[in-house]
Enzyme design. Structure first.
Site, PDB file in Angstrom:
ATOM      1  N   THR A  33       0.893  -1.114   0.058  1.00  0.00           N
ATOM      2  CA  THR A  33       0.066   0.089  -0.251  1.00  0.00           C
ATOM      3  C   THR A  33       0.990   1.443  -0.026  1.00  0.00           C
ATOM      4  O   THR A  33       1.818   1.415   0.942  1.00  0.00           O
ATOM      5  CB  THR A  33      -0.938  -0.045   1.454  1.00  0.00           C
ATOM      6  OG1 THR A  33      -0.177  -0.053   2.426  1.00  0.00           O
ATOM      7  CG2 THR A  33      -1.746  -0.988   1.270  1.00  0.00           C
ATOM      8  N   ASN A  35       1.342   4.628   1.047  1.00  0.00           N
ATOM      9  CA  ASN A  35       0.909   5.293   2.226  1.00  0.00           C
ATOM     10  C   ASN A  35       0.962   6.849   1.997  1.00  0.00           C
ATOM     11  O   ASN A  35       2.114   7.333   1.883  1.00  0.00           O
ATOM     12  CB  ASN A  35       1.718   5.093   3.612  1.00  0.00           C
ATOM     13  CG  ASN A  35       1.519   3.757   4.232  1.00  0.00           C
ATOM     14  OD1 ASN A  35       1.333   2.662   3.300  1.00  0.00           O
ATOM     15  ND2 ASN A  35       1.825   3.531   5.347  1.00  0.00           N
ATOM     16  N   GLU A  93      -3.698   4.562   3.160  1.00  0.00           N
ATOM     17  CA  GLU A  93      -2.806   3.889   2.299  1.00  0.00           C
ATOM     18  C   GLU A  93      -3.705   3.227   1.156  1.00  0.00           C
ATOM     19  O   GLU A  93      -4.866   2.732   1.522  1.00  0.00           O
ATOM     20  CB  GLU A  93      -2.293   2.702   3.278  1.00  0.00           C
ATOM     21  CG  GLU A  93      -2.953   2.250   4.263  1.00  0.00           C
ATOM     22  CD  GLU A  93      -2.288   1.353   5.015  1.00  0.00           C
ATOM     23  OE1 GLU A  93      -1.617   0.216   4.483  1.00  0.00           O
ATOM     24  OE2 GLU A  93      -1.944   1.494   6.448  1.00  0.00           O
TER      25      GLU A  93
HETATM   26  P1  ADP Z   1       4.883   0.602   3.763  1.00  0.00           P
HETATM   27  O1  ADP Z   1       4.460   0.016   4.992  1.00  0.00           O
HETATM   28  O2  ADP Z   1       6.156   1.577   3.801  1.00  0.00           O
HETATM   29  O3  ADP Z   1       3.755   1.518   3.053  1.00  0.00           O
HETATM   30  P2  ADP Z   1       4.382  -1.524   1.985  1.00  0.00           P
HETATM   31  O4  ADP Z   1       4.889  -3.181   2.399  1.00  0.00           O
HETATM   32  O5  ADP Z   1       2.856  -1.303   2.165  1.00  0.00           O
HETATM   33  O6  ADP Z   1       5.286  -0.574   3.013  1.00  0.00           O
HETATM   34  O7  ADP Z   1       4.916  -1.138   0.529  1.00  0.00           O
HETATM   35  C1  ADP Z   1       4.364  -0.133  -0.033  1.00  0.00           C
HETATM   36  C2  ADP Z   1       5.190   0.387  -1.460  1.00  0.00           C
HETATM   37  O8  ADP Z   1       5.462  -0.571  -2.219  1.00  0.00           O
HETATM   38  C3  ADP Z   1       4.734   1.470  -1.927  1.00  0.00           C
HETATM   39  O9  ADP Z   1       5.110   2.730  -1.167  1.00  0.00           O
HETATM   40  C4  ADP Z   1       5.279   1.533  -3.501  1.00  0.00           C
HETATM   41  O10 ADP Z   1       6.368   2.348  -3.228  1.00  0.00           O
HETATM   42  C5  ADP Z   1       5.492   0.254  -3.480  1.00  0.00           C
HETATM   43  N1  ADP Z   1       4.406  -0.491  -4.289  1.00  0.00           N
HETATM   44  C6  ADP Z   1       4.777  -1.423  -5.298  1.00  0.00           C
HETATM   45  N2  ADP Z   1       3.767  -1.850  -6.022  1.00  0.00           N
HETATM   46  C7  ADP Z   1       2.563  -1.126  -5.519  1.00  0.00           C
HETATM   47  C8  ADP Z   1       1.070  -1.217  -5.492  1.00  0.00           C
HETATM   48  N3  ADP Z   1       0.672  -1.957  -6.457  1.00  0.00           N
HETATM   49  N4  ADP Z   1       0.420  -0.456  -4.808  1.00  0.00           N
HETATM   50  C9  ADP Z   1       0.953   0.301  -3.880  1.00  0.00           C
HETATM   51  N5  ADP Z   1       2.202   0.264  -3.571  1.00  0.00           N
HETATM   52  C10 ADP Z   1       3.069  -0.524  -4.316  1.00  0.00           C
HETATM   53  N1  RBF Z   2      -6.377  -3.599   8.474  1.00  0.00           N
HETATM   54  C1  RBF Z   2      -7.361  -3.864   9.465  1.00  0.00           C
HETATM   55  O1  RBF Z   2      -6.687  -3.809  10.539  1.00  0.00           O
HETATM   56  N2  RBF Z   2      -8.512  -3.963   9.193  1.00  0.00           N
HETATM   57  C2  RBF Z   2      -8.803  -3.964   7.812  1.00  0.00           C
HETATM   58  O2  RBF Z   2     -10.067  -4.223   7.963  1.00  0.00           O
HETATM   59  C3  RBF Z   2      -8.174  -3.720   6.892  1.00  0.00           C
HETATM   60  N3  RBF Z   2      -8.764  -3.606   5.667  1.00  0.00           N
HETATM   61  C4  RBF Z   2      -7.750  -3.200   4.624  1.00  0.00           C
HETATM   62  C5  RBF Z   2      -8.488  -3.299   3.269  1.00  0.00           C
HETATM   63  C6  RBF Z   2      -7.461  -3.192   2.204  1.00  0.00           C
HETATM   64  C7  RBF Z   2      -8.037  -3.034   0.843  1.00  0.00           C
HETATM   65  C8  RBF Z   2      -6.224  -2.812   2.469  1.00  0.00           C
HETATM   66  C9  RBF Z   2      -5.505  -2.256   1.191  1.00  0.00           C
HETATM   67  C10 RBF Z   2      -5.772  -2.725   3.475  1.00  0.00           C
HETATM   68  C11 RBF Z   2      -6.437  -2.922   4.624  1.00  0.00           C
HETATM   69  N4  RBF Z   2      -6.099  -2.927   6.086  1.00  0.00           N
HETATM   70  C12 RBF Z   2      -7.003  -3.351   7.152  1.00  0.00           C
HETATM   71  C13 RBF Z   2      -4.755  -2.241   6.353  1.00  0.00           C
HETATM   72  C14 RBF Z   2      -3.500  -3.291   6.479  1.00  0.00           C
HETATM   73  O3  RBF Z   2      -3.503  -3.540   7.821  1.00  0.00           O
HETATM   74  C15 RBF Z   2      -2.390  -2.545   6.350  1.00  0.00           C
HETATM   75  O4  RBF Z   2      -2.550  -2.053   4.800  1.00  0.00           O
HETATM   76  C16 RBF Z   2      -1.054  -3.167   6.489  1.00  0.00           C
HETATM   77  O5  RBF Z   2      -0.805  -3.326   7.914  1.00  0.00           O
HETATM   78  C17 RBF Z   2       0.010  -2.449   5.953  1.00  0.00           C
HETATM   79  O6  RBF Z   2      -0.019  -1.155   6.417  1.00  0.00           O
HETATM   80 MG    MG Z   3       1.961   0.933   3.081  1.00  0.00          MG
END
Ligand code: ADP
Ligand code: RBF
Ligand code: MG
Length: 187
Positions: A33, A35, A93
């Protein structure tokens, strides 16, 4: 049981940097995701906005392939405190429905339009259950974004504007359209 709706909200437009989080999205959940920098939303959103939403997003990192940085991507978003992890900080995110080929785009500018509410955030008994629910959110989100009025926002002028600062962030609150408890354990 997880109930999803598709209640139009806003639309709400945000622009800000992609910041680093806990790195759990890709590694633990298999759903990375992007952020959004809290500076872009912290004075706009209030606690009632916690939930899962859909919208559209662009990322402008010049190092990305052209298709990745010029297209408007479908986005399935989480807004709130991630009750499964009990975060102390709120995040906005977005999982972007696009294959970035394993590339990161931290620090780049992201534009986001949030246009519909799907469900409240919830906690889950296992990580596996959370992963399955996110997978179903993404499948559902992709479908609802193909329908009006959601699909119309992919062509919103916000995405074709230059790189001016985010002066037009809406100050309306995102209203959560149903009254279900936001932290219920659903699996
Ligand atoms: P963080 O906790 O740092 O947000 P994530 O494990 O959620 O780490 O990874 C997010 C990062 O992955 C984003 O900031 C982006 O740089 C990269 N990324 C690669 N593909 C995607 C995607 N399809 N959607 C969102 N982020 C992506
Ligand atoms: N986190 C939760 O704790 N509860 C949720 O119901 C939840 N729903 C999510 C739905 C989507 C489509 C996405 C992308 C994330 C969701 N998350 C939820 C957030 C998830 O915990 C978070 O993306 C990770 O902890 C990484 O930051
Ligand atoms: Mg993220």
């Amino acid at each position: 049981m997880v109930v999803r709706v598709c209640h139009p909200v806003g639309p709400f437009r945000f622009m800000g940097k992609v910041v680093m989080g806990f790195q759990r999205g890709s590694k633990q959940l298999g759903w990375p995701t992007a952020n959004l920098d809290p500076a872009a939303f912290e004075h706009v959103l209030d606690a009632a906005e916690e939930g899962v939403y859909v919208g559209w997003a662009t990322v402008s990192d010049v190092r990305l392939p052209e298709a990745s940085r010029t297209s408007v991507h479908k986005a399935v978003l989480s807004i709130g405190w991630n009750p499964f992890y009990q975060n102390s900080e709120r995040t906005v995110e977005a999982f972007l429905c696009h294959d970035f080929g394993g590339r990161d785009f931290y620090d780049t500018q992201m534009k986001l339009i949030i246009c519909a509410f799907l469900r409240p955030q919830a906690s889950f008994a296992t990580l596996e259950a959370l992963k399955e629910v996110i997978a179903a959110d993404v499948e559902y989100g992709i479908k609802v974004l193909d329908q009006p009025p959601q699909i119309d926002l992919s062509a919103d002028p916000f995405f074709s504007d230059g790189n001016e600062p985010p002066t037009q962030v809406s100050h309306h609150t995102l209203t959560q359209p149903d009254s279900s408890p936001r932290h219920d354990r659903v699996a």
